[in-house]
Scaffold this motif. Structure first.
Motif, mmCIF file in Angstrom:
data_model
loop_
_atom_site.group_PDB
_atom_site.id
_atom_site.type_symbol
_atom_site.label_atom_id
_atom_site.label_comp_id
_atom_site.label_asym_id
_atom_site.label_seq_id
_atom_site.Cartn_x
_atom_site.Cartn_y
_atom_site.Cartn_z
ATOM 1 N N ALA A 162 0.836 -1.214 0.000
ATOM 2 C CA ALA A 162 0.000 0.000 0.000
ATOM 3 C C ALA A 162 0.864 1.255 0.000
ATOM 4 C CB ALA A 162 -0.925 0.007 1.205
ATOM 5 N N CYS A 163 1.957 1.264 0.763
ATOM 6 C CA CYS A 163 2.841 2.426 0.790
ATOM 7 C C CYS A 163 4.192 2.037 1.409
ATOM 8 C CB CYS A 163 2.217 3.579 1.581
ATOM 9 S SG CYS A 163 3.362 4.948 1.760
ATOM 10 N N PRO A 164 5.254 1.999 0.609
ATOM 11 C CA PRO A 164 6.552 1.587 1.135
ATOM 12 C C PRO A 164 7.036 2.461 2.301
ATOM 13 C CG PRO A 164 6.585 1.608 -1.251
ATOM 14 C CD PRO A 164 5.283 2.200 -0.833
ATOM 15 N N GLN A 196 9.354 4.785 -0.977
ATOM 16 C CA GLN A 196 8.793 6.106 -1.230
ATOM 17 C C GLN A 196 7.393 6.243 -0.632
ATOM 18 O OE1 GLN A 196 7.960 7.256 -5.257
ATOM 19 N NE2 GLN A 196 9.470 8.869 -5.169
ATOM 20 N N ALA A 197 7.032 7.458 -0.260
ATOM 21 C CA ALA A 197 5.665 7.707 0.234
ATOM 22 C C ALA A 197 4.735 7.744 -0.962
ATOM 23 C CB ALA A 197 5.613 9.031 0.981
ATOM 24 N N MET A 198 3.939 6.727 -1.123
ATOM 25 C CA MET A 198 3.057 6.707 -2.291
ATOM 26 C C MET A 198 1.702 6.078 -1.967
ATOM 27 S SD MET A 198 5.329 3.988 -4.399
ATOM 28 C CE MET A 198 4.089 3.539 -5.556
ATOM 29 N N GLY A 199 1.219 6.276 -0.758
ATOM 30 C CA GLY A 199 -0.094 5.751 -0.392
ATOM 31 C C GLY A 199 -1.197 6.571 -1.035
ATOM 32 N N GLU A 200 -2.387 6.019 -1.034
ATOM 33 C CA GLU A 200 -3.527 6.720 -1.596
ATOM 34 C C GLU A 200 -4.722 6.587 -0.672
ATOM 35 O OE1 GLU A 200 -3.538 8.639 -4.091
ATOM 36 O OE2 GLU A 200 -1.620 8.131 -4.988
ATOM 37 N N THR A 222 -7.665 5.705 1.394
ATOM 38 C CA THR A 222 -7.855 5.223 2.762
ATOM 39 C C THR A 222 -6.536 4.854 3.423
ATOM 40 O OG1 THR A 222 -8.359 3.105 1.771
ATOM 41 C CG2 THR A 222 -10.216 4.349 2.603
ATOM 42 N N THR A 223 -5.539 4.426 2.634
ATOM 43 C CA THR A 223 -4.247 4.106 3.248
ATOM 44 C C THR A 223 -3.723 5.351 3.956
ATOM 45 O OG1 THR A 223 -3.846 2.736 1.323
ATOM 46 C CG2 THR A 223 -1.987 3.119 2.757
ATOM 47 N N CYS A 224 -3.767 6.465 3.279
ATOM 48 C CA CYS A 224 -3.252 7.705 3.883
ATOM 49 C C CYS A 224 -4.148 8.175 5.026
ATOM 50 C CB CYS A 224 -3.150 8.810 2.830
ATOM 51 S SG CYS A 224 -1.913 8.451 1.597
ATOM 52 N N GLN A 225 -5.463 7.985 4.829
ATOM 53 C CA GLN A 225 -6.377 8.454 5.880
ATOM 54 C C GLN A 225 -6.064 7.801 7.222
ATOM 55 O OE1 GLN A 225 -10.377 7.741 4.634
ATOM 56 N NE2 GLN A 225 -10.302 9.461 3.217
ATOM 57 N N ARG A 226 -5.683 6.518 7.181
ATOM 58 C CA ARG A 226 -5.466 5.807 8.436
ATOM 59 C C ARG A 226 -4.000 5.837 8.869
ATOM 60 N NH1 ARG A 226 -8.605 0.738 6.335
ATOM 61 N NH2 ARG A 226 -10.711 1.548 6.342
ATOM 62 N N CYS A 227 -3.157 6.524 8.141
ATOM 63 C CA CYS A 227 -1.719 6.436 8.391
ATOM 64 C C CYS A 227 -1.295 7.501 9.401
ATOM 65 C CB CYS A 227 -0.993 6.638 7.076
ATOM 66 S SG CYS A 227 0.771 6.662 7.268
ATOM 67 N N HIS A 228 -0.516 7.105 10.381
ATOM 68 C CA HIS A 228 -0.113 8.109 11.372
ATOM 69 C C HIS A 228 1.096 8.910 10.914
ATOM 70 C CE1 HIS A 228 2.157 4.490 12.506
ATOM 71 N NE2 HIS A 228 3.063 5.303 12.994
ATOM 72 N N ALA A 229 1.633 8.580 9.716
ATOM 73 C CA ALA A 229 2.725 9.408 9.175
ATOM 74 C C ALA A 229 2.183 10.516 8.281
ATOM 75 C CB ALA A 229 3.681 8.535 8.383
ATOM 76 N N ARG A 230 0.844 10.586 8.192
ATOM 77 C CA ARG A 230 0.248 11.592 7.306
ATOM 78 C C ARG A 230 0.695 12.987 7.730
ATOM 79 N NH1 ARG A 230 -5.552 10.913 7.849
ATOM 80 N NH2 ARG A 230 -5.444 12.591 9.330
ATOM 81 N N GLY A 231 1.092 13.772 6.753
ATOM 82 C CA GLY A 231 1.522 15.128 7.070
ATOM 83 C C GLY A 231 3.013 15.246 7.284
ATOM 84 N N VAL A 232 3.675 14.154 7.687
ATOM 85 C CA VAL A 232 5.127 14.244 7.853
ATOM 86 C C VAL A 232 5.846 13.523 6.712
ATOM 87 C CG1 VAL A 232 5.174 14.516 10.352
ATOM 88 C CG2 VAL A 232 5.179 12.236 9.384
ATOM 89 N N CYS A 233 5.105 12.760 5.910
ATOM 90 C CA CYS A 233 5.773 11.996 4.855
ATOM 91 C C CYS A 233 5.934 12.835 3.594
ATOM 92 C CB CYS A 233 4.975 10.745 4.528
ATOM 93 S SG CYS A 233 3.467 11.128 3.648
ATOM 94 N N ARG A 234 5.375 14.071 3.591
ATOM 95 C CA ARG A 234 5.487 14.984 2.451
ATOM 96 C C ARG A 234 5.003 14.323 1.165
ATOM 97 N NH1 ARG A 234 11.013 16.220 3.287
ATOM 98 N NH2 ARG A 234 11.353 15.703 1.090
ATOM 99 N N LYS A 235 3.860 13.626 1.252
ATOM 100 C CA LYS A 235 3.361 13.016 0.029
ATOM 101 C C LYS A 235 2.890 14.131 -0.901
ATOM 102 C CE LYS A 235 -0.631 11.559 -0.972
ATOM 103 N NZ LYS A 235 -1.927 10.939 -1.056
ATOM 104 N N GLY A 236 3.830 14.679 -1.687
ATOM 105 C CA GLY A 236 3.487 15.699 -2.663
ATOM 106 C C GLY A 236 2.979 16.987 -2.039
HETATM 107 S S1 SF4 Z 1 0.375 9.285 4.569
HETATM 108 FE FE1 SF4 Z 1 2.372 9.141 3.580
HETATM 109 S S2 SF4 Z 1 3.387 7.423 4.576
HETATM 110 FE FE2 SF4 Z 1 1.246 7.287 5.094
HETATM 111 S S3 SF4 Z 1 0.366 5.961 3.550
HETATM 112 FE FE3 SF4 Z 1 0.106 8.011 2.756
HETATM 113 S S4 SF4 Z 1 1.921 8.392 1.535
HETATM 114 FE FE4 SF4 Z 1 2.358 6.612 2.783
#
Ligand code: SF4
Length: 966
Positions: free
Chosen positions: A683-685, A941-945, A947-961
């Motif tokens: 889902a996101c490396p 690379q940060a490449m989630g989309e 719902t993956t991003c919605q539930r991810c606690h790295a959201r906002g710090v991974c600089r996904k674009g």
């Molecule tokens: S928020 Fe960032 S690290 Fe988390 S899933 Fe999305 S792209 Fe990946």
């Protein structure tokens, strides 16, 4: 009783267009339109500056003031003497200057009065669909909207009896054949309410009636003798009647704008004429502006669209374009663009009339009062405390410490705190964490006491708000509350906050004494701010954010239409209840078709008069394809000079972004892997790196929410216990046994968290279908071999010439076995099956299996040794159902009954296990490749989309674009 007869128009009033009572000037809107108007007025006033003051200009939109003023300034300059321009107003402003109120204004007191009346007339309330007290408010609002529309459209020039008769005839005609009786009943209620609303006392006259009454006075005693009226759209019925009557006693010059002169070249004009027949009213440019552009942009997501707009606006400004308009067809993308441009230092004048409800100030009181209305749970409490306007009396450093302390209390709550008393107890019983205490001492702050003070105040307020209050008393209460929690100060310096304070002041003076509890007051406040617009006017208007209608008769250097998809352009219809389109047409009330026609004309004007036009839309919305506006598709086709071409040339946005975060982990590659790790990696490396290498975990606040995973784990345990305890030789009591196990597991949880009662009921309903499904399976010879079994298998990865260990591990919900006798060889054949239970929908899993990218089952298959794997003949997901199990035709991956199942092998009973072996080998290869690449230093690379991003606690710090290089 105050009665009005809106006989604005004497019987001898001319009724036909051939006999128009005004002087009509057919006008073309172009660069010289306003100077032309000024010339006409100047000559009509016989070049006399004093006589000019008896003239007045009525315009449809206040934005016309600026070009009109400029035209007069030029004129005065050429005259070489001062010249005071005549007054310019909209019809509504003119009426308001004579005492009418704003017809858009909501009248809370009217709503309250109607609520009272509906309460006292139960039969009427029931007819209108009021089943509970909470419905009263919405029904009262709907009645007022309906009454105002009927009054505005039917009472101009007629009395109430005429209006009622017209409505009656229309309804009879429309519903003649269908549902006539019901329509009559509904109509009689509607008329009863309208009559009651219109016949209210003079002091309670509705704003619409006051407006009509003011127009009536204008007709009787015309305050201005020479009126110039700009008409750039079809008049509403009341406007036609008013101007016809007014023109009887005064001179009315009607400036009828029927033509628009293009400013673009002939090629664009030709495309316009091909695309839209309505563009016939556009005439060629005198001197076209060269090097214009017109394009449609499709963006992948809302964020891309906003980025594209922002970058283009900056580019336009860099090119020296002065007048830039952003047409807000979609609120979300417009808000995002506003925020992005603000971040780049570009101020925007917002003319969209966004609702006050969306302002930051509104969320400060809305989120706060909700805490006093319902439960005070940690997440909502911390959200509110973190609002920039809350606790404004504390310095920022003190507030930050206090929030961190409350966060600490939230994590430490032994029993979930749900009210202010519990929070106060918590703050009094818990000590301050050492690091926070040191920081507080440095700031000379008594952190514990400050927190106790906040919760103590909240508790006192809650106790005093349990009663009901009148609207004016609520206004006083809220003002005091805002002082106590430091909101007042924030409101006074925030433009939207000031509008909210004005509303409070208005309510403070309300005379209605109806008792309201907090939730009713909140509904009233919500509705009022939803209906109030908020436009800060303190910024320059270089870049304007405005609705499409406001571009009418204005020239811009560049226009961007944001959110130009099929939903927004044209907008949706607004037909409600009995006033449907057919009745509206009969009555001559405005319909959405007219609004759409107007919107199309506005769009054509933008394309014809703006050198640089861009329209954009998102290609997907909520993960579903999103279509371009049909009007714009027509424009694209016309550009290719063929209406049948489906090859639309759409430009795709390439946002100019910082690269997303990426990291190489060759020195820290994990040595264990599970099915969920692999799903995370796919889902996101970068998320895999955050979770498996950094080992960070989301810190969940205590909450009584039941997550899907909580439910899933419980069901697994219950099924495992069921198979351990049941008697395989006697299936009579299986349902009873399963239900008893459900109760045994769930009842202790229900005692702590009431939300588990719903889960208990659900699981009890699952028991019968599950047992029926299992019995069908048992009849095929399957027996449970193990439940919830942890299996580990040591493997190796060959990387950089070395062998790196990798431990595969997983917990398999259920492993089944069966033995069958081969008829020819008389040998016993042993089959094994792997089952993973799911409590949610199986559609995603079925899709993954069909698309050949299932991970979880293929991973479990790899946990078996080669010898064991040879016996595997089934692997699948099994869901839950409350429906009785029916036998059905065997379907690929779906089994031969309708219980939810998704099997990896298409025929679940296939004798060979080719599908299973292939899936296992493929996944094994993929895992080896992925780990080899990690050892080789390939970046994650940060490449989630979605719902993956919605539930991810790295959201906002991974600089996904989405970080623009400006
Ligand atoms: S928020 Fe960032 S690290 Fe988390 S899933 Fe999305 S792209 Fe990946």
């Amino acid at each position: 009783m105050h009665t009005l007869t809106y006989d604005l128009f004497p019987p001898e009033s001319p009724q036909t267009s051939e006999d128009e009572p005004w002087t009509k000037h057919n006008c073309v809107f172009d660069d010289v339109f306003w100077s032309d108007v000024v010339e006409r007025m100047w000559h009509a006033a016989e070049k006399n500056t004093v006589a000019l003051q008896s003239h007045m200009m009525i315009v449809p939109d206040a934005s016309m003031y600026v070009p009109f003023q400029k035209a007069w300034a030029k004129h005065a300059y050429s005259l070489n003497r001062p010249c005071v321009m005549p007054r310019m107003m909209t019809l509504l402003d003119w009426a308001k200057s004579a005492g009418a109120s704003d017809i858009d204004m909501q009248h809370t007191e009217r709503v309250l009065n109607w609520m009272g009346q509906l309460r006292n007339t139960q039969q009427l309330a029931e007819w209108l669909g009021v089943l509970e007290e909470v419905h009263l408010f919405d029904v009262a609002r709907a009645l007022i909207d309906m009454s105002d529309e009927l009054s505005l459209q039917l009472l101009a020039g007629q009395n109430l009896a005429d209006g009622e008769a017209a409505l009656l005839t229309a309804v009879e005609t429309v519903f003649e054949r269908h549902a006539g009786v019901f329509a009559q009943q509904e109509l009689s209620i509607l008329l009863q309410c309208w009559r009651a609303d219109v016949s209210a006392g003079a002091e309670q006259l509705s704003p619409v009636l006051k407006f009509l009454e003011t127009l009536q006075q204008f007709v009787r005693h015309p305050p201005v003798k020479q009126v110039w009226v700009v008409r750039n759209r079809p008049w509403a019925r009341f406007e036609t009647w008013f101007w016809q009557a007014y023109a009887q006693a005064s001179q009315v010059h009607l400036l009828d704008v029927t033509q628009v002169r293009a400013r673009v070249d002939d090629a664009r004009l030709q495309q316009l004429h091909t695309a839209w027949l309505e563009s016939i009213r556009i005439s060629s440019a005198d001197t076209p502006i060269p090097q214009g552009t017109a394009k449609i942009v499709q963006a992948e997501s809302l964020e891309d669209e906003a980025q594209a707009v922002t970058q283009q606006v900056l580019a336009w400004r860099a090119q020296g374009l002065q007048k830039i308009a952003l047409v807000a067809l979609d609120r979300q993308v417009s808000r995002r663009v506003w925020a992005l441009l603000a971040r780049c230092g570009v101020s925007i004048r917002d003319d969209t009339g966004w609702l006050l409800a969306t302002a930051r100030a509104a969320s400060s009181w809305r989120a706060g009062l909700t805490l006093w209305q319902g439960e005070v749970l940690a997440v909502e409490l911390l959200d509110w405390l973190s609002h920039p306007m809350v606790l404004g009396m504390l310095p920022a450093s003190h507030k930050s410490l206090l929030i961190r302390h409350v966060q600490h209390l939230a994590m430490a709550q032994p029993v979930l705190a749900r009210d202010w008393q519990a929070w106060l107890n918590l703050a009094s019983s818990q000590s301050v964490r050492a690091d926070l205490q040191i920081q507080a001492e440095n700031l000379q702050m008594d952190l514990r006491q400050s927190t106790i003070d906040v919760f103590g105040k909240a508790l006192n307020i809650q106790a005093s708000w349990r009663r009901t209050f009148s609207l004016s008393q609520w206004a006083v209460n809220i003002t005091k509350w805002s002082y106590d929690f430091g909101l007042y100060q924030g409101w006074t310096i925030d433009p939207a906050g000031q509008v909210w304070l004005q509303l409070l002041e208005k309510w403070r003076c309300a005379t209605v004494k109806a008792p309201l509890d907090l939730s009713t007051f909140l509904r009233i406040a919500d509705s009022e701010v939803e209906a109030s617009t908020f436009r800060p006017h303190d910024v320059s208007d270089d870049v304007l954010l405005l609705p499409l209608g406001s571009t009418r008769m204005r020239h811009f250097d560049a226009v961007w239409l944001m959110g130009a998809d099929a939903n927004n352009l044209p907008g949706v219809s607004n037909n409600v209840g009995l006033l449907n389109m057919a009745v509206r047409l009969q009555l001559g009330l405005p319909t959405h078709l007219e609004q759409q026609e107007q919107a199309k004309n506005d769009l054509i004007d933008v394309f014809a008069t703006t050198p640089h036009v861009v329209a954009s839309f998102c290609g997907t919305q909520d993960s579903a394809p999103n279509a371009i506006s049909a009007w714009l598709a027509q424009w694209l086709r016309a550009g290719q000079m063929t209406l049948s071409s489906a090859n639309l040339t759409v430009e795709h946005v390439k946002a100019d972004l910082h690269p997303r975060s990426q990291v190489s982990i060759e020195a820290h590659v994990p040595v264990e892997v599970s099915a969920s790790d692999l799903e995370c990696l796919a889902a996101c490396p970068y998320q895999f790196y955050v979770q498996q290498v950094l080992k960070t975990r989301r810190q969940r606040l205590p909450s009584d929410d039941i997550l899907p995973s909580d439910k899933g784990n419980l069901w697994h345990k219950i099924i495992a216990a069921f198979h351990q305890q049941r008697d395989v030789n006697n299936s009579t009591y299986d349902v009873e046994l399963l239900q008893n196990i459900v109760r045994r597991y769930l009842e202790p949880l229900c005692a702590h968290n009431a939300r588990y009662w719903a889960v208990l009921e659900l699981f009890l309903d699952y028991a019968n279908p599950y047992v029926a499904w299992w019995h069908a399976r048992e009849a095929e010879g399957w027996q449970v071999k193990s439940s919830e079994a942890w299996i580990e298998l040591a493997q190796e990865v060959h990387a950089n010439g070395e062998r790196k260990p990798l431990l595969w591990k997983g917990k398999i919900d259920q492993i089944d076995q069966r033995e069958t006798l081969e008829p020819l060889t008389a040998q016993v054949k042993r089959d094994t099956a792997v089952i993973d239970y799911k409590t949610g929908s199986l559609s995603n899993y079925t899709r993954q299996i069909r698309d050949n990218n299932d991970v979880q089952l293929a991973f479990y298959l790899n946990l078996f040794s080669a010898e064991e794997r040879a016996t595997l003949s089934q692997a699948g997901y099994v869901g839950v159902s409350t429906e009785p199990v029916q036998t059905c035709k065997s379907k690929a991956h779906g089994g031969d009954n309708d219980y939810p199942q998704a099997w990896l092998n298409p025929e679940q009973n296939a004798p060979d296990n080719q599908a299973i072996q292939t899936a296992a080998q493929q996944l094994h290869q993929q895992v080896d490749d992925a780990f080899m690449r990690m050892y080789a230093g390939e970046a994650l690379q940060a490449m989630g989309e979605l719902t993956t991003c919605q539930r991810c606690h790295a959201r906002g710090v991974c600089r996904k674009g989405y970080t623009v290089l400006f």
